[in-house]
Design a protein around this motif. Structure first.
Motif, PDB file in Angstrom:
ATOM      1  N   ARG A   1      17.118  -7.065 -13.227  1.00  0.00           N
ATOM      2  CA  ARG A   1      16.405  -5.884 -13.163  1.00  0.00           C
ATOM      3  C   ARG A   1      16.964  -5.050 -11.938  1.00  0.00           C
ATOM      4  NH1 ARG A   1      14.781  -3.699 -17.114  1.00  0.00           N
ATOM      5  NH2 ARG A   1      13.150  -2.760 -16.145  1.00  0.00           N
ATOM      6  N   PRO A   2      16.531  -3.372 -12.113  1.00  0.00           N
ATOM      7  CA  PRO A   2      16.376  -2.557 -11.019  1.00  0.00           C
ATOM      8  C   PRO A   2      15.776  -3.084  -9.867  1.00  0.00           C
ATOM      9  CG  PRO A   2      16.084  -1.463 -12.892  1.00  0.00           C
ATOM     10  CD  PRO A   2      15.895  -2.842 -13.399  1.00  0.00           C
ATOM     11  N   GLY A  31      19.542   0.855  -8.534  1.00  0.00           N
ATOM     12  CA  GLY A  31      18.473   1.337  -9.481  1.00  0.00           C
ATOM     13  C   GLY A  31      17.453   2.070  -8.687  1.00  0.00           C
ATOM     14  N   ASN A  32      17.076   1.532  -7.486  1.00  0.00           N
ATOM     15  CA  ASN A  32      15.871   2.061  -6.532  1.00  0.00           C
ATOM     16  C   ASN A  32      14.830   2.124  -7.255  1.00  0.00           C
ATOM     17  OD1 ASN A  32      17.730   2.494  -4.166  1.00  0.00           O
ATOM     18  ND2 ASN A  32      18.675   4.433  -5.796  1.00  0.00           N
ATOM     19  N   SER A  33      14.390   1.022  -7.902  1.00  0.00           N
ATOM     20  CA  SER A  33      13.183   0.909  -8.613  1.00  0.00           C
ATOM     21  C   SER A  33      12.099  -0.005  -8.061  1.00  0.00           C
ATOM     22  CB  SER A  33      13.348   0.799 -10.121  1.00  0.00           C
ATOM     23  OG  SER A  33      12.283   0.383 -10.751  1.00  0.00           O
ATOM     24  N   ILE A  34      10.962   0.198  -7.740  1.00  0.00           N
ATOM     25  CA  ILE A  34      10.169  -0.769  -7.188  1.00  0.00           C
ATOM     26  C   ILE A  34       9.211  -1.341  -8.315  1.00  0.00           C
ATOM     27  CG2 ILE A  34       8.099  -1.141  -5.561  1.00  0.00           C
ATOM     28  CD1 ILE A  34       9.004   1.656  -4.378  1.00  0.00           C
ATOM     29  N   GLU A  35       9.855  -2.449  -8.855  1.00  0.00           N
ATOM     30  CA  GLU A  35       8.768  -3.001  -9.783  1.00  0.00           C
ATOM     31  C   GLU A  35       8.532  -4.540  -9.484  1.00  0.00           C
ATOM     32  OE1 GLU A  35      11.107  -2.912 -13.483  1.00  0.00           O
ATOM     33  OE2 GLU A  35      12.052  -4.638 -12.905  1.00  0.00           O
ATOM     34  N   GLY A  36       7.648  -4.908 -10.108  1.00  0.00           N
ATOM     35  CA  GLY A  36       7.249  -6.272  -9.575  1.00  0.00           C
ATOM     36  C   GLY A  36       8.320  -7.430  -9.889  1.00  0.00           C
ATOM     37  N   GLY A  39       9.020  -0.470 -16.697  1.00  0.00           N
ATOM     38  CA  GLY A  39      10.226  -1.200 -16.743  1.00  0.00           C
ATOM     39  C   GLY A  39      11.371  -0.370 -17.284  1.00  0.00           C
ATOM     40  N   ASN A  40      11.267   0.923 -17.373  1.00  0.00           N
ATOM     41  CA  ASN A  40      12.160   1.782 -17.999  1.00  0.00           C
ATOM     42  C   ASN A  40      12.669   2.722 -16.891  1.00  0.00           C
ATOM     43  OD1 ASN A  40       9.873   2.750 -18.869  1.00  0.00           O
ATOM     44  ND2 ASN A  40      11.017   3.950 -20.407  1.00  0.00           N
ATOM     45  N   GLY A  41      12.357   2.690 -15.828  1.00  0.00           N
ATOM     46  CA  GLY A  41      12.516   3.835 -14.728  1.00  0.00           C
ATOM     47  C   GLY A  41      13.589   3.283 -13.711  1.00  0.00           C
ATOM     48  N   VAL A  42      14.391   4.571 -13.463  1.00  0.00           N
ATOM     49  CA  VAL A  42      15.592   4.005 -12.472  1.00  0.00           C
ATOM     50  C   VAL A  42      15.657   5.152 -11.581  1.00  0.00           C
ATOM     51  CG1 VAL A  42      18.235   4.103 -12.402  1.00  0.00           C
ATOM     52  CG2 VAL A  42      17.187   2.686 -13.995  1.00  0.00           C
ATOM     53  N   ASP A  80       8.553   2.969 -13.295  1.00  0.00           N
ATOM     54  CA  ASP A  80       9.146   1.890 -12.706  1.00  0.00           C
ATOM     55  C   ASP A  80       8.392   0.735 -13.042  1.00  0.00           C
ATOM     56  OD1 ASP A  80      11.109   3.497 -11.666  1.00  0.00           O
ATOM     57  OD2 ASP A  80      10.738   3.156  -9.541  1.00  0.00           O
ATOM     58  N   GLN A  81       7.263   0.637 -12.923  1.00  0.00           N
ATOM     59  CA  GLN A  81       6.198  -0.489 -13.080  1.00  0.00           C
ATOM     60  C   GLN A  81       6.501  -0.647 -14.879  1.00  0.00           C
ATOM     61  OE1 GLN A  81       4.671  -1.843 -10.826  1.00  0.00           O
ATOM     62  NE2 GLN A  81       4.726  -0.355  -9.353  1.00  0.00           N
TER      63      GLN A  81
END
Lengths: 335, 395
Positions: free
Chosen positions: A275-276, A264-269, B238-241, B235-236
């Motif tokens: 989650r991705p 998913g290559n997503s930089i989230e906390g 929460g609905n991004g990929v 992304d932050q």
């Protein structure tokens, strides 16, 4: 009158050299030493290059680059970089994959070495080796189009419903599960499939190398087949199986293509498995070619350095495990 | 049979297979390809020869952006029949790598989607950028429409500039958001009450640069900036990929119901993906096409260029302008080339790509938009200023 040719004295350097070379021992020894020195030089050269090329990033960000955080910064526009989400992603996916792959692989290996009817052994062997030969990009594509929608998404939904509200565990299982299924769990599953053949093949060889006398002795003492496997064969081959895990872990840590395609290559906390996410290898593969600013390039190289050091540390820990296990089983007992 | 005989026979057998494979390959398929090319090219270029490598040929090396790689490859290939003495080799290693290579002098020209920075101009001394072609980025989507009557197809999705920014900011995150419903009255009854999964490129790319620069121009709400890779607010939220490459993004969109992403127009067209119409700055609904891209380029015209011949041409205010458009550039040394034969051949090639009708047609077929006349003349004039050992290269 015939001239008598005096042979060179035994102590002369030429005769010593001839003696040394004539059996091939000395040249062979030096070739071997050169080969092993080459490995060390390579490792040092790679390490040195990574260290040197990441100098600016290291001095700019210091240890803040590596500290765990739930609000990570990775902003190529404003030149602010932190590596934590990638370190976390790599560790979480690789370790999950090992935990999942180990029982399956050891199970397959035991079946192939101990229980399998002879006519099935060869085809099964082929299939396991075939699994190892599939290119990772194929795993990735298959993951996106088949595996994610049919397996990962339902499993992730199930995990979310079961553990999503359990205190303590909920950190790892917070949702919502992405519709596409692209998540750290997907990467861990794909990695599991990719390292099963590695661990299986080595474990099987370890089990097959155990002398038949061990099995006979156990059976003669009245042990059942299950007891023989569980109490005699597995402890006997434990250090070899640990070696197999090291190999699998190495592959999981460095795997790039398949993981990049499904994670998913997503930089989230979020720290959630559902989650991705992102891994160190994928961020390098993704951004290195088009990294424009110096600090961006250097930060990516520093991530390479972190991956390098992390691999070394994990390998050393694993070696230590093998060593401490091998120490517990005395050599006489293993012969 | 003894062991030695057996292994000997095995080696023979292996050898036979290898030989058979080699023989089979070299015979038929290549000859067929060769004849087809010859037939196609003869009409356009009568002076061409079948032998593209005579003695004294010039090898020109280039490297850089992958965004224009398809058209550069196509041009290189066609040009080997225009001037068989020139062999051009372009490697798609990325804009960053291309810029580094031209600064270090390891290539003769570089391709780049991102603009050189002041310190890079300093390091490379006499670098100059030349726009070659333009391309657009389109918004592809996959909405699981509900209650669609049998036999009808829902209308095309329409988005305006502010809504697009809000979607990529994670602010508009449901397909039934009033902003989307208002723009698509025909789809009002079909839009699902579902989260929008936003797919972006995970790899650094010129496509992302054009797209994020457009978002920056569209609204001050977009704060992530415009670059080949950015920190995605969605992304932050929460609905991004992220998907790797145009393929990765389109695969994710196709496989994820109720998702939306962006790809290069040529990719969307060649793969038959549905893309949204946009409301442009002047309030008109536009579809991305060669005409609407050309209209945007014409709106900005040659006046938009700075002295380095670079321009950001997103968000044009002309009536038919498609707003998400960008140039891709060639980078050359303007004074420090020392091999004047090579410099001459290189500039001839660049001139050919900009002026030749068949080169333009090849670009159009691949979904790129060629420069409008006024812009092209400005580029050609700038090319005329290139010198080699103090002498102008172009006569």
């Amino acid at each position: 009158m015939t001239k008598y040719i005096h042979p060179l004295p035994q102590t002369h350097w030429l005769s010593r050299l001839r003696r040394a070379i004539s059996h091939g021992d000395l040249p062979w020894k030096w070739i071997i030493i050169a080969a092993s020195v080459l490995v060390m030089v390579l490792i040092l050269a790679v390490g040195e290059m990574l260290w040197r090329e990441s100098a600016d990033a290291r001095s700019t960000f210091g240890f803040g680059f590596l500290t765990p955080t739930l609000t990570p910064d990775w902003d190529p526009v404003n030149d602010e970089f932190q590596a934590w989400p990638f370190i976390y992603g790599t560790l979480l996916t690789s370790l999950t994959a090992i935990v999942l792959a180990l029982p399956i692989s050891v199970g397959i290996a035991i079946f192939m070495a101990e229980l399998c009817p002879p006519w099935l052994r060869m085809p099964l062997n082929w299939l396991v080796e075939l699994l190892a030969a599939i290119p990772s990009v194929v795993y990735g594509l298959w993951g996106i189009f088949v595996f994610l929608p049919t397996v990962v998404t339902p499993v992730a939904e199930g995990l979310f419903e079961t553990f999503g509200t359990v205190p303590g565990l909920s950190v790892l299982f917070t949702g919502p599960v992405p519709v596409s299924g692209a998540s750290r769990l997907a990467a861990a599953f794909i990695l599991t499939i990719m390292i099963i053949p590695t661990i299986t093949a080595v474990t099987r060889d370890v089990l097959l190398a155990i002398p038949t006398s061990q099995r006979e002795a156990a059976l003669a003492l009245g042990a059942t087949q299950w007891e023989t496997i569980w109490q005699v064969l597995l402890p006997y081959g434990l250090s070899g199986i640990l070696g197999a895990i090291i190999l699998g872990l190495g592959r999981a840590l460095g795997e790039t293509m398949a993981v990049t395609m499904v994670i998913g290559n997503s930089i989230e906390g979020s720290a959630s498995l559902l989650r991705p996410g992102y891994t160190m290898a994928s961020i390098i593969a993704n951004e290195f070619a088009e990294a424009v600013t110096k600090l961006h390039t250097q930060s990516l190289i520093e991530i390479g350095l972190v991956l390098f050091v992390l691999t070394l540390i994990l390998n050393m820990v694993a070696r230590f495990l093998v060593w401490s296990v091998a120490r517990k089983t005395p050599q006489e007992a293993r012969a | 049979m003894s062991k030695i005989t057996r292994s000997f026979m095995f080696v023979l057998l292996a050898l036979a297979f290898v030989l058979a494979a080699c023989g089979g390959n070299s015979a038929t398929p290549e000859t067929i390809v060769q004849t087809q090319i010859v037939e196609k090219e003869v009409t356009a270029q009568p002076a061409m020869t079948e032998e593209p490598l005579p003695a004294g040929s010039v090898q020109i090396n280039g490297a850089g952006a992958t965004f224009p790689l398809p058209i550069y490859t196509e041009w290189t290939y066609a040009y080997s029949y225009v001037d068989p003495a020139v062999v051009i080799n372009y490697q798609g290693i990325g804009s960053g790598g291309g810029k580094k290579a031209i600064i270090d002098g390891t290539v003769d020209f570089a391709g780049s989607d991102s603009l050189l920075k002041a310190e890079e101009y300093d390091a490379g001394k006499d670098l100059q950028m030349y726009p070659m072609v333009a391309s657009a980025v389109v918004v592809i989507y996959n909405v699981a429409y509900e209650n669609v009557p049998d036999g009808t197809t829902p209308a095309k999705l329409v988005l305006d500039r502010q809504t697009l920014v809000d979607i990529f900011n994670g602010k508009v995150n449901n397909w039934t958001d009033p902003a989307i419903v208002e723009l698509n009255p025909d789809l009002k009854d079909f839009l699902p009450n579902a989260t929008i999964t936003v797919v972006h490129r995970s790899d650094g790319s010129g496509t992302t640069e054009i797209f994020t620069k457009s978002l920056t121009a569209f609204s001050s709400d977009w704060t992530a900036g415009g670059a080949s890779s950015v920190e995605w607010p969605v992304d932050q939220a929460g609905n991004g990929v992220g998907g790797k490459g145009n393929q990765g993004v389109s695969a994710a969109v196709i496989n994820t119901p109720n998702s939306l992403g962006y790809v290069e127009i040529s990719f969307a067209k060649s793969n038959g993906l549905a893309f949204a119409d946009l409301i442009n700055k002047s309030g008109n609904k536009v579809t991305a096409s060669a005409e609407s891209i050309a209209s945007d380029m014409a709106t900005f015209g040659p006046e938009a260029f700075d002295d380095k011949l670079t321009a950001t041409i997103v968000d044009g205010d002309g009536a038919g302008d498609y707003p998400i458009v960008g140039y891709t550039y060639l980078i050359l040394h303007t004074e420090s080339m020392t091999d004047c034969v090579k410099a001459g051949k290189l500039l001839e090639y660049v001139q050919w790509t900009l002026t030749d009708a068949s080169a333009a047609k090849r670009a159009g077929d691949l979904g790129y938009a060629v420069l409008p006349g006024a812009v092209r003349d400005a580029v050609l004039a700038k090319l005329g200023e290139v010198t080699c050992n103090g002498e102008p290269v172009m006569k």
